[in-house]
Design a protein around this motif. Sequence first.
Motif, PDB file in Angstrom:
ATOM      1  N   LEU A   1       0.668  -1.104  -0.170  1.00 53.05           N
ATOM      2  CA  LEU A   1      -0.082  -0.083  -0.004  1.00 53.05           C
ATOM      3  C   LEU A   1       0.740   1.379   0.156  1.00 53.05           C
ATOM      4  CD1 LEU A   1      -2.716  -1.211   2.562  1.00 53.05           C
ATOM      5  CD2 LEU A   1      -2.986  -0.605  -0.193  1.00 53.05           C
ATOM      6  N   ARG A   2       1.730   1.261   0.710  1.00 51.68           N
ATOM      7  CA  ARG A   2       3.085   2.356   0.760  1.00 51.68           C
ATOM      8  C   ARG A   2       3.537   2.634  -0.581  1.00 51.68           C
ATOM      9  NH1 ARG A   2       4.793   0.209   5.887  1.00 51.68           N
ATOM     10  NH2 ARG A   2       3.296   0.864   7.402  1.00 51.68           N
ATOM     11  N   SER A   3       3.764   1.532  -1.237  1.00 53.72           N
ATOM     12  CA  SER A   3       4.547   1.686  -2.289  1.00 53.72           C
ATOM     13  C   SER A   3       3.697   2.276  -3.443  1.00 53.72           C
ATOM     14  CB  SER A   3       5.064   0.222  -3.224  1.00 53.72           C
ATOM     15  OG  SER A   3       3.824  -0.400  -3.495  1.00 53.72           O
ATOM     16  N   LEU A   4       2.442   2.752  -3.224  1.00 48.61           N
ATOM     17  CA  LEU A   4       1.395   3.281  -4.451  1.00 48.61           C
ATOM     18  C   LEU A   4       1.517   4.756  -3.894  1.00 48.61           C
ATOM     19  CD1 LEU A   4      -0.997   0.468  -4.910  1.00 48.61           C
ATOM     20  CD2 LEU A   4       0.382   1.605  -6.402  1.00 48.61           C
ATOM     21  N   GLN A   5       2.100   5.301  -2.815  1.00 46.88           N
ATOM     22  CA  GLN A   5       2.163   6.673  -2.514  1.00 46.88           C
ATOM     23  C   GLN A   5       2.299   7.669  -3.704  1.00 46.88           C
ATOM     24  OE1 GLN A   5       4.313   6.888   1.126  1.00 46.88           O
ATOM     25  NE2 GLN A   5       2.483   6.740   2.371  1.00 46.88           N
ATOM     26  N   GLY A   6       3.124   7.566  -4.532  1.00 43.04           N
ATOM     27  CA  GLY A   6       3.623   8.094  -5.595  1.00 43.04           C
ATOM     28  C   GLY A   6       3.246   7.944  -6.996  1.00 43.04           C
ATOM     29  N   GLY A   7       1.825   6.739  -6.769  1.00 39.06           N
ATOM     30  CA  GLY A   7       1.170   6.559  -8.005  1.00 39.06           C
ATOM     31  C   GLY A   7       0.404   7.509  -8.755  1.00 39.06           C
TER      32      GLY A   7
ATOM     33  N   PRO B   1      -6.322  -4.220  -3.111  1.00 36.45           N
ATOM     34  CA  PRO B   1      -5.440  -5.259  -2.267  1.00 36.45           C
ATOM     35  C   PRO B   1      -5.744  -5.662  -0.820  1.00 36.45           C
ATOM     36  CG  PRO B   1      -4.143  -3.099  -2.057  1.00 36.45           C
ATOM     37  CD  PRO B   1      -5.635  -2.951  -3.243  1.00 36.45           C
ATOM     38  N   VAL B   2      -5.106  -6.662  -0.349  1.00 40.02           N
ATOM     39  CA  VAL B   2      -5.401  -6.902   1.078  1.00 40.02           C
ATOM     40  C   VAL B   2      -4.989  -5.837   2.090  1.00 40.02           C
ATOM     41  CG1 VAL B   2      -4.677  -8.423   2.995  1.00 40.02           C
ATOM     42  CG2 VAL B   2      -5.230  -9.576   0.702  1.00 40.02           C
ATOM     43  N   GLY B   3      -5.840  -5.501   2.883  1.00 36.81           N
ATOM     44  CA  GLY B   3      -5.531  -4.389   3.768  1.00 36.81           C
ATOM     45  C   GLY B   3      -6.104  -3.187   3.417  1.00 36.81           C
ATOM     46  N   SER B   4      -7.070  -3.186   2.609  1.00 38.02           N
ATOM     47  CA  SER B   4      -7.674  -1.856   2.092  1.00 38.02           C
ATOM     48  C   SER B   4      -9.014  -1.570   3.059  1.00 38.02           C
ATOM     49  CB  SER B   4      -8.211  -2.129   0.681  1.00 38.02           C
ATOM     50  OG  SER B   4      -7.257  -2.062  -0.419  1.00 38.02           O
TER      51      SER B   4
ATOM     52  N   ALA C   1     -11.104   8.070  -4.508  1.00 40.61           N
ATOM     53  CA  ALA C   1      -9.827   8.527  -5.050  1.00 40.61           C
ATOM     54  C   ALA C   1      -8.953   7.385  -5.049  1.00 40.61           C
ATOM     55  CB  ALA C   1      -9.164   9.673  -4.334  1.00 40.61           C
ATOM     56  N   VAL C   2      -8.116   6.922  -5.851  1.00 41.42           N
ATOM     57  CA  VAL C   2      -7.382   5.777  -5.988  1.00 41.42           C
ATOM     58  C   VAL C   2      -5.929   6.177  -6.492  1.00 41.42           C
ATOM     59  CG1 VAL C   2      -9.191   4.081  -6.195  1.00 41.42           C
ATOM     60  CG2 VAL C   2      -8.175   5.087  -8.058  1.00 41.42           C
ATOM     61  N   ARG C   3      -4.933   5.527  -6.290  1.00 40.03           N
ATOM     62  CA  ARG C   3      -3.590   5.517  -6.900  1.00 40.03           C
ATOM     63  C   ARG C   3      -3.439   4.480  -7.545  1.00 40.03           C
ATOM     64  NH1 ARG C   3      -0.689  10.464  -6.500  1.00 40.03           N
ATOM     65  NH2 ARG C   3      -1.636  11.717  -4.557  1.00 40.03           N
ATOM     66  N   TYR C   4      -2.591   4.401  -8.296  1.00 44.70           N
ATOM     67  CA  TYR C   4      -2.501   3.230  -9.193  1.00 44.70           C
ATOM     68  C   TYR C   4      -1.019   3.273 -10.089  1.00 44.70           C
ATOM     69  CZ  TYR C   4      -3.685   5.701 -13.553  1.00 44.70           C
ATOM     70  OH  TYR C   4      -3.816   6.756 -14.607  1.00 44.70           O
ATOM     71  N   ARG C   5      -0.308   2.208 -10.141  1.00 43.96           N
ATOM     72  CA  ARG C   5       0.906   2.251 -10.998  1.00 43.96           C
ATOM     73  C   ARG C   5       0.511   2.515 -12.518  1.00 43.96           C
ATOM     74  NH1 ARG C   5       3.577  -3.008  -8.753  1.00 43.96           N
ATOM     75  NH2 ARG C   5       4.105  -2.300  -6.822  1.00 43.96           N
ATOM     76  N   ALA C   6       1.583   3.784 -12.919  1.00 43.28           N
ATOM     77  CA  ALA C   6       1.363   4.002 -14.296  1.00 43.28           C
ATOM     78  C   ALA C   6       1.529   3.283 -15.087  1.00 43.28           C
ATOM     79  CB  ALA C   6       2.283   5.388 -14.367  1.00 43.28           C
TER      80      ALA C   6
ATOM     81  N   VAL D   1      -3.616  -1.115  -7.754  1.00 44.54           N
ATOM     82  CA  VAL D   1      -4.304  -0.082  -7.375  1.00 44.54           C
ATOM     83  C   VAL D   1      -4.432  -0.043  -5.972  1.00 44.54           C
ATOM     84  CG1 VAL D   1      -6.781  -1.005  -7.868  1.00 44.54           C
ATOM     85  CG2 VAL D   1      -6.250   1.502  -7.924  1.00 44.54           C
ATOM     86  N   ALA D   2      -4.753   0.973  -5.141  1.00 50.53           N
ATOM     87  CA  ALA D   2      -5.021   1.158  -3.819  1.00 50.53           C
ATOM     88  C   ALA D   2      -6.006   2.661  -3.570  1.00 50.53           C
ATOM     89  CB  ALA D   2      -4.080   1.064  -2.907  1.00 50.53           C
ATOM     90  N   ARG D   3      -6.699   2.452  -2.619  1.00 47.55           N
ATOM     91  CA  ARG D   3      -7.449   3.643  -2.152  1.00 47.55           C
ATOM     92  C   ARG D   3      -6.650   4.652  -1.667  1.00 47.55           C
ATOM     93  NH1 ARG D   3     -11.961   3.910   1.613  1.00 47.55           N
ATOM     94  NH2 ARG D   3     -10.351   3.488   2.935  1.00 47.55           N
TER      95      ARG D   3
END
Length: 133
Positions: free
Chosen positions: A25-31, A65-68, A80-85, A91-93
């Motif tokens: 989840l933290r890895s998507l902060q900059g998504g 993902p698990v933990g959402s 609002a979501v963040r996703y990998r370009a 994706v994560a909320r």
Amino acid sequence: MTSLVIALLLGSLSALVMFPAAQHLRSLQGGERAQATLHTAGSCMAGHCSVEFEADGRTVVADLPVGSGGGKESVGADMAVRYRADDPQVVARQEDVGGGGAALLAWGSGGVALVFLALSVLFATSLARQRRN
């Protein structure tokens, strides 16, 4: 013996599932950021929710993902979501990219595992003393 099994199960849940989920989840902060709607509702903490959003001009339906969080939202709810370009399926909320409930559950289950481990050690030493006497 039961306390030891519970300690091992909770420790495994924490180390093998929830800590990696929080890191993911933290890895998507900059998504990339997008507005999404909840496509499938369920137990989001267990990874049973999906969202629908636009990425690069196409509609994407991706599993959270698990933990959402957001399990109490109903289908069609905006978020609002963040996703990998390079991979919009990852994706994560927006509210969860800090680690959210996964981090809290990881620390909680790890702490409870330590309590049960301590109980197991206390019980084993008590049993050993009784047998010696």
